[in-house]
Motif scaffolding. Structure first.
Motif, PDB file in Angstrom:
ATOM      1  N   GLN A 152       0.832  -1.205   0.000  1.00 27.43           N
ATOM      2  CA  GLN A 152       0.000   0.000   0.000  1.00 27.43           C
ATOM      3  C   GLN A 152       0.866   1.255   0.000  1.00 27.43           C
ATOM      4  OE1 GLN A 152      -2.610  -0.410   3.409  1.00 27.43           O
ATOM      5  NE2 GLN A 152      -4.209  -1.369   2.200  1.00 27.43           N
ATOM      6  N   CYS A 155       2.255   1.780  -3.466  1.00 26.68           N
ATOM      7  CA  CYS A 155       1.259   2.343  -4.379  1.00 26.68           C
ATOM      8  C   CYS A 155       1.008   3.822  -4.081  1.00 26.68           C
ATOM      9  CB  CYS A 155      -0.055   1.561  -4.276  1.00 26.68           C
ATOM     10  SG  CYS A 155       0.042  -0.100  -4.971  1.00 26.68           S
ATOM     11  N   TRP A 165       0.519  -2.274  -8.103  1.00 28.41           N
ATOM     12  CA  TRP A 165      -0.926  -2.501  -7.952  1.00 28.41           C
ATOM     13  C   TRP A 165      -1.280  -3.965  -8.212  1.00 28.41           C
ATOM     14  CZ3 TRP A 165      -4.537   0.667  -5.996  1.00 28.41           C
ATOM     15  CH2 TRP A 165      -4.225   2.017  -5.871  1.00 28.41           C
ATOM     16  N   LEU A 168      -0.269  -5.992  -5.226  1.00 31.70           N
ATOM     17  CA  LEU A 168      -1.195  -5.733  -4.121  1.00 31.70           C
ATOM     18  C   LEU A 168      -2.514  -6.477  -4.337  1.00 31.70           C
ATOM     19  CD1 LEU A 168      -1.884  -4.249  -1.519  1.00 31.70           C
ATOM     20  CD2 LEU A 168      -2.528  -2.248  -2.889  1.00 31.70           C
ATOM     21  N   GLY A 169      -3.019  -6.469  -5.575  1.00 31.47           N
ATOM     22  CA  GLY A 169      -4.247  -7.203  -5.877  1.00 31.47           C
ATOM     23  C   GLY A 169      -4.096  -8.699  -5.630  1.00 31.47           C
ATOM     24  N   LYS A 207     -11.242  -5.090  -2.517  1.00 32.73           N
ATOM     25  CA  LYS A 207      -9.942  -4.433  -2.640  1.00 32.73           C
ATOM     26  C   LYS A 207      -9.088  -5.083  -3.722  1.00 32.73           C
ATOM     27  CE  LYS A 207      -9.548  -2.316   1.908  1.00 32.73           C
ATOM     28  NZ  LYS A 207      -8.723  -2.126   3.115  1.00 32.73           N
ATOM     29  N   CYS A 211      -7.687  -3.136  -7.113  1.00 31.30           N
ATOM     30  CA  CYS A 211      -6.281  -3.132  -7.559  1.00 31.30           C
ATOM     31  C   CYS A 211      -6.142  -3.682  -8.973  1.00 31.30           C
ATOM     32  CB  CYS A 211      -5.435  -3.961  -6.592  1.00 31.30           C
ATOM     33  SG  CYS A 211      -5.347  -3.271  -4.925  1.00 31.30           S
ATOM     34  N   ARG A 214      -7.407  -1.073 -11.458  1.00 29.64           N
ATOM     35  CA  ARG A 214      -6.423   0.011 -11.561  1.00 29.64           C
ATOM     36  C   ARG A 214      -5.226  -0.430 -12.407  1.00 29.64           C
ATOM     37  NH1 ARG A 214      -5.668   5.578 -10.014  1.00 29.64           N
ATOM     38  NH2 ARG A 214      -3.458   5.905  -9.621  1.00 29.64           N
ATOM     39  N   THR A 215      -4.757  -1.652 -12.179  1.00 30.35           N
ATOM     40  CA  THR A 215      -3.628  -2.180 -12.960  1.00 30.35           C
ATOM     41  C   THR A 215      -3.975  -2.230 -14.447  1.00 30.35           C
ATOM     42  OG1 THR A 215      -3.011  -3.569 -11.074  1.00 30.35           O
ATOM     43  CG2 THR A 215      -2.028  -4.108 -13.185  1.00 30.35           C
TER      44      THR A 215
END
Length: 317
Positions: A152, A155, A165, A168-169, A207, A211, A214-215
């Motif tokens: 986090q 990012c 990202w 993180l995902g 969440k 991610c 967003r990626t």
């Protein structure tokens, strides 16, 4: 008949002839040659710098051979020889020491070494290296939650890096899968614990989707400038993202809301302005991950849920 300017005075060339005859003949260059792995049996040190260099080479070789305890000893010796003003080498050796501790299962020592690196970090590049090192250590110990915390922060520092990202995902997806494994379900038999576990699972699901989306958006923007193996890597990532989103099974309205929120800051001008590579940490304001993305998305999702509930109530009436 002589053409004007076609004749030259011999004196013009005299200086160059004299200069050519007075040139000093340089000795032949003979490069120094070293035997393979010369540093392994090198014991006579000319000075501290020679010993420092030798110990570093030895340690790197031992680390590559996965002889982590011996490598740790050599890195520790090398660190004691590094002058305080040589910050780049000092950080390099400290990072290597932390990795040795991690491979040896000494997590606390590894994290303490990371903390030393964090305190001496002066710019975002230094901090990025520390956070990536922390992720490696946490992943090695199977601590997904701590790994998520470091990711986090990555990012937040680099909001337009798709690979942070994506990682993180994947970590959120692993957290969701851990909460539904049979071992954890047997422990949580109380209704309250089961409800809490379901909420955590749903939170991790949202969440992870946030991610991944967003990626996907970031890769779509960057792919315009990509070629060769870089482009192939992006295409493989997009395929993995689509498969992951299908497994998460979110409805279209939720996916649309997530896409709208996560795309708000994705414009070329803003992306250039927020590029923080190499920025000094003094006075640098890094926005909190939860505050910047999740809290806003969570509010939008709650509003959407409320609107759908109101519509259903009206239809029922």
């Amino acid at each position: 008949m002589e053409i004007l300017g076609s004749t030259f005075d011999d004196s013009v060339f005299e200086e160059s002839r004299n200069r050519a005859s007075s040139v000093t003949v340089l000795p032949a260059y003979e490069p120094k040659s070293c035997e393979p792995e010369w540093f392994c049996h090198h014991e006579k040190f000319e000075d501290v710098l020679d010993e420092q260099k030798t110990m570093k080479f030895r340690a790197d070789l031992k680390y590559r051979r996965k002889q982590y305890q011996v490598a740790l000893d050599d890195y520790t010796t090398c660190l004691s020889l590094v002058p305080n003003e040589n910050l780049s080498l000092k950080r390099d050796v400290l990072e290597s020491i932390a990795r040795c501790y991690s491979h040896l299962g000494l997590r606390e020592q590894a994290l303490k070494t990371c903390e030393k690196l964090r305190k001496e970090a002066t710019n975002t590049c230094h901090l990025t290296c520390v956070l990536l090192l922390e992720v490696t250590i946490h992943d090695g110990c199977g601590d997904v939650r701590k790994s998520i915390s470091s990711l986090q922060q990555l990012c937040s520092i680099h909001p337009f890096n798709p690979w942070h990202w994506l990682k993180l995902g994947m970590s959120y997806q692993s957290l969701r899968e851990c909460s539904t494994c049979p071992e954890n379900l047997k422990i949580s038999l109380e209704p309250q614990a089961l409800v809490q576990q379901w909420e955590e699972k749903n939170l991790a699901r949202l969440k992870a989707s946030m991610c991944f989306i967003r990626t996907r958006m970031l890769i779509d923007i960057l792919m315009i400038q990509q070629f060769s193996f870089v482009l192939e890597k992006s295409k493989r990532a997009l395929k993995e993202i689509e498969e992951s989103l299908q497994r998460l099974q979110l409805d279209k309205n939720t996916l649309l809301t997530i896409s709208e929120v996560m795309a708000e800051d994705l414009n070329p001008e803003k992306m250039r302005e927020e590029n923080q590579d190499g920025e000094s940490l003094s006075g640098l304001a890094i926005k909190d991950f939860e505050e910047r993305w999740w809290n806003k998305l969570h509010t939008c999702l709650l509003m959407e849920k409320t609107d759908l509930s109101d519509d259903k109530t009206l239809e029922f009436r």
